[in-house]
Every structure is written in structure tokens, then in C-alpha cells.
Design a protein around this motif. Structure first.
Motif, PDB file in Angstrom:
ATOM      1  N   GLY A 197      42.973 -27.978  13.952  1.00 47.98           N
ATOM      2  CA  GLY A 197      42.587 -28.787  12.798  1.00 47.98           C
ATOM      3  C   GLY A 197      43.518 -28.647  11.613  1.00 47.98           C
ATOM      4  O   GLY A 197      43.104 -28.909  10.473  1.00 47.98           O
ATOM      5  N   VAL A 198      44.769 -28.276  11.862  1.00 45.54           N
ATOM      6  CA  VAL A 198      45.733 -28.057  10.781  1.00 45.54           C
ATOM      7  C   VAL A 198      46.873 -29.050  10.906  1.00 45.54           C
ATOM      8  O   VAL A 198      47.535 -29.132  11.953  1.00 45.54           O
ATOM      9  N   ALA A 199      47.125 -29.807   9.842  1.00 42.76           N
ATOM     10  CA  ALA A 199      48.293 -30.686   9.776  1.00 42.76           C
ATOM     11  C   ALA A 199      49.464 -29.907   9.204  1.00 42.76           C
ATOM     12  O   ALA A 199      49.289 -28.935   8.460  1.00 42.76           O
ATOM     13  N   LEU A 200      50.682 -30.332   9.526  1.00 46.02           N
ATOM     14  CA  LEU A 200      51.866 -29.633   9.036  1.00 46.02           C
ATOM     15  C   LEU A 200      51.884 -29.579   7.515  1.00 46.02           C
ATOM     16  O   LEU A 200      52.286 -28.566   6.924  1.00 46.02           O
ATOM     17  N   ALA A 201      51.416 -30.633   6.881  1.00 53.18           N
ATOM     18  CA  ALA A 201      51.411 -30.687   5.419  1.00 53.18           C
ATOM     19  C   ALA A 201      50.336 -29.799   4.804  1.00 53.18           C
ATOM     20  O   ALA A 201      50.353 -29.552   3.594  1.00 53.18           O
ATOM     21  N   ASP A 202      49.399 -29.306   5.628  1.00 54.32           N
ATOM     22  CA  ASP A 202      48.344 -28.418   5.111  1.00 54.32           C
ATOM     23  C   ASP A 202      48.850 -27.006   4.840  1.00 54.32           C
ATOM     24  O   ASP A 202      48.228 -26.259   4.084  1.00 54.32           O
ATOM     25  N   VAL A 203      49.949 -26.636   5.482  1.00 55.96           N
ATOM     26  CA  VAL A 203      50.452 -25.266   5.398  1.00 55.96           C
ATOM     27  C   VAL A 203      51.159 -25.074   4.061  1.00 55.96           C
ATOM     28  O   VAL A 203      52.164 -25.718   3.765  1.00 55.96           O
ATOM     29  N   GLY A 204      50.623 -24.159   3.248  1.00 53.07           N
ATOM     30  CA  GLY A 204      51.196 -23.932   1.925  1.00 53.07           C
ATOM     31  C   GLY A 204      52.215 -22.817   1.876  1.00 53.07           C
ATOM     32  O   GLY A 204      53.076 -22.788   0.995  1.00 53.07           O
ATOM     33  N   THR A 205      52.137 -21.875   2.839  1.00 51.48           N
ATOM     34  CA  THR A 205      53.070 -20.755   2.887  1.00 51.48           C
ATOM     35  C   THR A 205      53.430 -20.479   4.340  1.00 51.48           C
ATOM     36  O   THR A 205      52.549 -20.417   5.201  1.00 51.48           O
ATOM     37  N   VAL A 206      54.716 -20.325   4.602  1.00 47.80           N
ATOM     38  CA  VAL A 206      55.201 -19.868   5.905  1.00 47.80           C
ATOM     39  C   VAL A 206      55.896 -18.531   5.697  1.00 47.80           C
ATOM     40  O   VAL A 206      56.862 -18.436   4.938  1.00 47.80           O
ATOM     41  N   ILE A 207      55.377 -17.501   6.341  1.00 47.14           N
ATOM     42  CA  ILE A 207      55.987 -16.172   6.290  1.00 47.14           C
ATOM     43  C   ILE A 207      56.850 -16.008   7.536  1.00 47.14           C
ATOM     44  O   ILE A 207      56.357 -16.143   8.659  1.00 47.14           O
ATOM     45  N   VAL A 208      58.127 -15.756   7.347  1.00 43.25           N
ATOM     46  CA  VAL A 208      59.047 -15.519   8.461  1.00 43.25           C
ATOM     47  C   VAL A 208      59.261 -14.016   8.551  1.00 43.25           C
ATOM     48  O   VAL A 208      59.931 -13.424   7.708  1.00 43.25           O
ATOM     49  N   THR A 209      58.685 -13.385   9.570  1.00 42.51           N
ATOM     50  CA  THR A 209      58.753 -11.923   9.640  1.00 42.51           C
ATOM     51  C   THR A 209      60.164 -11.434   9.926  1.00 42.51           C
ATOM     52  O   THR A 209      60.539 -10.336   9.502  1.00 42.51           O
TER      53      THR A 209
END
Length: 257
Positions: A80-92
Motif C-alpha cells: 500500500g505504499v506509492a513511491l511518492a509516499d516515501v519521505g526518507t530513504v536510508i542507504v545503509t
């Protein structure tokens, strides 16, 4: 403040213990088959949607002999998540199986270790023993987003959001991050590749790929000290230690608690 924490399995492969553990012959054991699963992690809560790592494309997986089980957009849509819904991407860290497809998220702030990005854009990243673990297109995307002001470079410890703390442990890569999350049922530690398999912690066995061996051991110690529900980065046991998101398809994702 707490989050629903999901571990999503997007790919897999069959390997041998001698492929996965540094100097496996040191332990005096016969070689054996080991499954290696590939995950990314989704945090939802407090009005925020945060993605930890972004996997690889099926094309990259095919070229490297990995079996893609679902694409990143497909998996998120199922949740239920659209790409535009993601506010933060953490790249480990910058390896191909964690840092691909970062450019898919039009609104997201990208968070990565300053040491990590500096290393992969520096001269030693082109040496063969480092270069095999990354895709140049992924690093180019991170560089482009950094130039556009969308990348937050961190050092040591950083609060990515209320209830989400990042700790730089290094070892596996120069700026390997782990994430401490206030989960719905208590603290969760997303170890990413600071701990690929639970055996690494249980038996004190570093993974075969590392930038600093002492740093990997120190990372194990840090994970042990911090505690919480530890989520290893590639272990199939993640799927049995935690609760399936969909009981009909328990191999897709689990809720961590």
C-alpha cells in the motif's frame, strides 16, 4: 513514538558457507549449502514512511546470478505504499544490493554516511576488490542527488526521524550504518550488513566481504551492546523469527517485534 517495522524479501540465491564467511577453513568445518536472502526494510508510523535500503533491479540480479522474487515498486504497492509516499530513504551502505534504485523516489530525502559516499566516489573504490560489490550507475545516482541537495550525509550517530537513530559502525564498508527503531513491540535493530547472518553474532564469524576486519568485529560488539530485536541483513531465519505479514505467503515479508 513507534513504527511498524517490516522486513521485505525481494531476492534470493544459493551459496556455500565458504563463499560467505571470511577464511571459512579456519573453523575446521566441512563446507555446506547456505541460502542467502535479500531484504529491504519499511518503517511506517508517526505520519512517516521510511525505507531502509532499496535493493537491486532484476537486470542487475540476473547479471549477478540472483533470483528476483519481486521488484521494489511491486513490493511497495503490495504494502500500500506509492513511491511518492516515501519521505526518507536510508542507504545503509553503497553495495549493489542495498543502494540500487534510489532515484525512484521523487520526494525522499536520501540519508547515507559521509564516509561511505566519500569512499565510493574516491579513487580506491575503483580497485577490483571493492568495485565488484557496487554498480557504478547506483553511485552516479547518489552523486547526482547529492549535487541536487537531496542527500543528507551523516557521521557517527544521527536521528533520521523521531524514534529512528542511525549508528555508523563501518567494518563491512567504510561507513556501514545500522538503524535503531522504536518498534511497536519494543526496540528493533536493523543490522543490515553489519550482521548478514545470526551465526556471525553467535559464533563471532565475520562475513567474507569487508573493508576493515577489526571494524567488523567492533560492529558485532556494538550490535550486542545495543540489543533489541536484531534483524540480520541476509539470513533466511528472519522469516521465521518474526511474524509473517501475509500468513498465506510467509516468504514475502515479516513484521518485526
Amino acid at each position: 513514538m513507534s513504527y511498524e517495522v517490516l522486513a521485505i524479501r525481494y531476492a534470493t540465491r544459493e551459496a556455500r558457507a565458504s563463499d560467505l564467511y571470511a577464511n571459512h577453513t579456519t573453523y575446521g568445518e566441512p563446507d555446506r549449502d547456505v541460502r542467502m536472502d535479500y531484504y529491504f526494510w519499511l518503517l511506517r508510523g508517526n505520519g512517516r514512511t521510511i525505507l531502509v535500503d532499496t535493493g537491486f533491479t532484476p537486470e542487475v540480479g540476473d547479471a549477478r546470478g540472483r533470483t528476483t522474487l519481486c521488484t521494489l515498486p511491486e513490493a511497495l504497492a503490495r504494502l500500500g505504499v506509492a513511491l511518492a509516499d516515501v519521505g526518507t530513504v536510508i542507504v545503509t551502505h553503497g553495495h549493489y544490493d542495498h543502494a540500487g534504485q534510489v532515484g525512484l523516489f521523487p520526494r525522499a530525502e536520501i540519508v547515507i554516511s559521509d564516509r561511505e559516499l566519500a569512499f565510493w566516489t574516491g579513487p580506491y573504490a575503483r580497485r577490483a576488490q571493492f568495485a565488484h560489490a557496487v554498480e557504478s550507475a547506483d553511485i552516479d545516482t547518489l552523486t547526482r542527488l547529492d549535487a541536487a541537495g537531496r542527500v543528507t550525509r551523516i557521521r557517527d550517530r544521527h536521528q533520521a526521524a523521531a524514534g529512528v537513530d542511525l549508528v555508523e559502525v563501518g567494518g563491512h564498508t567504510p561507513g556501514q550504518l545500522i538503524a535503531l527503531v522504536d518498534g511497536e513491540e519494543g526496540p528493533v535493530l536493523l543490522a543490515s550488513d553489519a550482521v548478514h547472518y545470526y551465526e556471525e553474532l553467535d559464533l563471532d564469524r565475520p562475513f567474507a566481504v569487508f573493508a576493515n576486519l577489526t571494524g567488523m568485529y567492533q560492529g558485532f560488539d556494538t550490535v550486542r551492546e545495543l540489543g533489541g530485536a536484531v534483524v540480520a541483513g541476509h539470513d533466511p531465519a528472519v522469516l521465521t523469527r518474526f511474524t509473517p505479514w501475509d500468513p498465506v505467503d510467509p516468504g514475502f515479508a515479516v513484521r518485526v517485534g
